[in-house]
Design a protein around this motif. Structure first.
Motif, short mmCIF file in Angstrom:
data_model
loop_
_atom_site.label_atom_id
_atom_site.label_comp_id
_atom_site.label_asym_id
_atom_site.label_seq_id
_atom_site.Cartn_x
_atom_site.Cartn_y
_atom_site.Cartn_z
N VAL A 90 3.69 -19.61 -13.41
CA VAL A 90 4.69 -18.54 -13.60
C VAL A 90 5.79 -18.60 -12.56
O VAL A 90 6.89 -18.07 -12.78
CB VAL A 90 4.03 -17.14 -13.61
N ARG A 91 5.53 -19.24 -11.44
CA ARG A 91 6.56 -19.36 -10.41
C ARG A 91 7.58 -20.45 -10.73
O ARG A 91 8.75 -20.33 -10.37
CB ARG A 91 5.93 -19.65 -9.04
N LEU A 104 -6.62 -17.39 -20.57
CA LEU A 104 -5.40 -17.90 -19.96
C LEU A 104 -4.25 -16.91 -20.11
O LEU A 104 -3.47 -16.69 -19.17
CB LEU A 104 -5.02 -19.24 -20.59
N ALA A 105 -4.13 -16.30 -21.27
CA ALA A 105 -3.06 -15.32 -21.49
C ALA A 105 -3.16 -14.18 -20.49
O ALA A 105 -2.15 -13.78 -19.89
CB ALA A 105 -3.13 -14.79 -22.93
N ARG A 106 -4.34 -13.68 -20.28
CA ARG A 106 -4.53 -12.57 -19.33
C ARG A 106 -4.24 -13.01 -17.90
O ARG A 106 -3.67 -12.24 -17.11
CB ARG A 106 -5.94 -12.00 -19.45
N ALA A 107 -4.62 -14.23 -17.57
CA ALA A 107 -4.35 -14.74 -16.22
C ALA A 107 -2.85 -14.87 -15.98
O ALA A 107 -2.35 -14.51 -14.90
CB ALA A 107 -5.05 -16.09 -16.02
N ALA A 112 2.12 -13.17 -13.46
CA ALA A 112 3.53 -12.85 -13.67
C ALA A 112 3.84 -11.45 -13.15
O ALA A 112 4.90 -11.20 -12.56
CB ALA A 112 3.90 -12.98 -15.15
N GLY A 113 2.89 -10.54 -13.36
CA GLY A 113 3.06 -9.18 -12.86
C GLY A 113 3.19 -9.12 -11.35
O GLY A 113 3.93 -8.28 -10.80
N LYS A 114 2.49 -9.99 -10.67
CA LYS A 114 2.52 -10.00 -9.21
C LYS A 114 3.90 -10.34 -8.66
O LYS A 114 4.25 -9.94 -7.54
CB LYS A 114 1.49 -11.00 -8.66
N ILE A 115 4.67 -11.11 -9.42
CA ILE A 115 6.00 -11.49 -8.93
C ILE A 115 7.11 -10.81 -9.74
O ILE A 115 8.29 -11.16 -9.63
CB ILE A 115 6.19 -13.02 -8.95
N PRO A 152 2.08 -6.94 -21.14
CA PRO A 152 3.43 -6.53 -20.76
C PRO A 152 4.24 -7.59 -20.01
O PRO A 152 5.47 -7.56 -20.05
CB PRO A 152 3.19 -5.31 -19.86
N GLN A 153 3.56 -8.52 -19.34
CA GLN A 153 4.30 -9.51 -18.55
C GLN A 153 4.50 -10.84 -19.29
O GLN A 153 5.03 -11.78 -18.73
CB GLN A 153 3.59 -9.77 -17.22
N LEU A 154 4.06 -10.89 -20.55
CA LEU A 154 4.27 -12.08 -21.36
C LEU A 154 5.23 -11.77 -22.50
O LEU A 154 5.18 -10.69 -23.09
CB LEU A 154 2.95 -12.61 -21.93
N HIS A 155 6.08 -12.74 -22.80
CA HIS A 155 7.00 -12.61 -23.93
C HIS A 155 6.77 -13.81 -24.84
O HIS A 155 7.13 -14.94 -24.51
CB HIS A 155 8.45 -12.58 -23.44
#
Length: 230
Positions: A90-91, A104-107, A112-115, A152-155
């Protein structure tokens, strides 16, 4: 040399679009220059010749190149992603092609939420059910799509698939045709946030047929860069 090969691939894509009979000829096709196992100098040559999208398979290799490249491009992760590498994915990557499990999706959503990022992703479909390849089976696709859409953090922006490496490349055509039909059906699903706009399929040996059958994103390495350097 790389610049010439890039132009040749772009011309082949345009010719394949013109041969379409079942899908719109005018829909643009995004070319991802797959730079795995090719050095930064080769990447720069392709980018300076007009490549705007690069694809990498391995996190560490991409991270090393990212720091040295000195070019602005869109980064695609096209290889299998282990859950423990989600925080790096995600970085560094703008689009992750290979979401294939709820775990994997949840991870990815968590990292992504962390950043504070909303990560664009594709769901990888293993349409041929090859044991050697990742991807969700067709019958399990809808639950995974619904899950990704709810995070919420995936599109979610589309689907990806890899065809078997048939000796006769024409054998790929029915699979690509079915994949396009699946893609069209997913567009009809009333998702909350997803925007199903990309169908990523086709590599060096089969990208022409993939484009003819509706791919709007192809992943081409060898035809641009030649054999792997390392």
């Amino acid at each position: 040399m790389i610049a010439e090969k890039l132009q040749e691939v772009q011309a082949e894509i345009a010719a394949a679009q013109a041969r379409r009979t079942r899908v719109p000829q005018t829909e643009p096709v995004t070319l991802i220059a797959v730079t795995k196992n090719h050095d930064v100098a080769a990447m720069r040559e392709a980018i300076d010749a007009g490549a705007t999208q690069v694809g990498e398979n391995r996190i560490q290799e991409a991270m090393d190149k990212y720091e040295k490249l000195e070019r602005q491009v869109t980064w695609h992760l096209i290889g299998h992603l282990q859950t423990n590498k989600a925080k790096f994915a995600v970085r560094y990557f703008d689009l992750i092609h290979s979401v294939d499990t709820p775990h994997l999706a949840r991870a990815l959503d968590k990292e992504a939420g962390k950043i504070g990022k909303v990560q664009d992703v594709l769901v990888q479909v293993n349409l041929a059910k090859e044991a050697s390849k990742s991807g969700v089976y067709k019958e399990d696709l809808r639950p995974l799509l619904d899950l990704v859409d709810s995070l919420p953090q995936l599109h979610l922006v589309g689907l990806m698939c890899i065809a078997p490496n048939y000796a006769d490349v024409e054998q790929c055509r029915p699979l690509f045709r079915e994949m396009y039909e699946i893609f069209q059906k997913t567009k009809e699903i009333p998702f909350q946030t997803s925007n199903m706009k990309y169908l990523s399929m086709g590599m060096t040996h089969d990208y022409r047929i993939a484009v003819e059958e509706g791919a709007n994103m192809v992943r081409v390495g060898t035809a641009i860069f030649g054999p792997r350097q390392y």
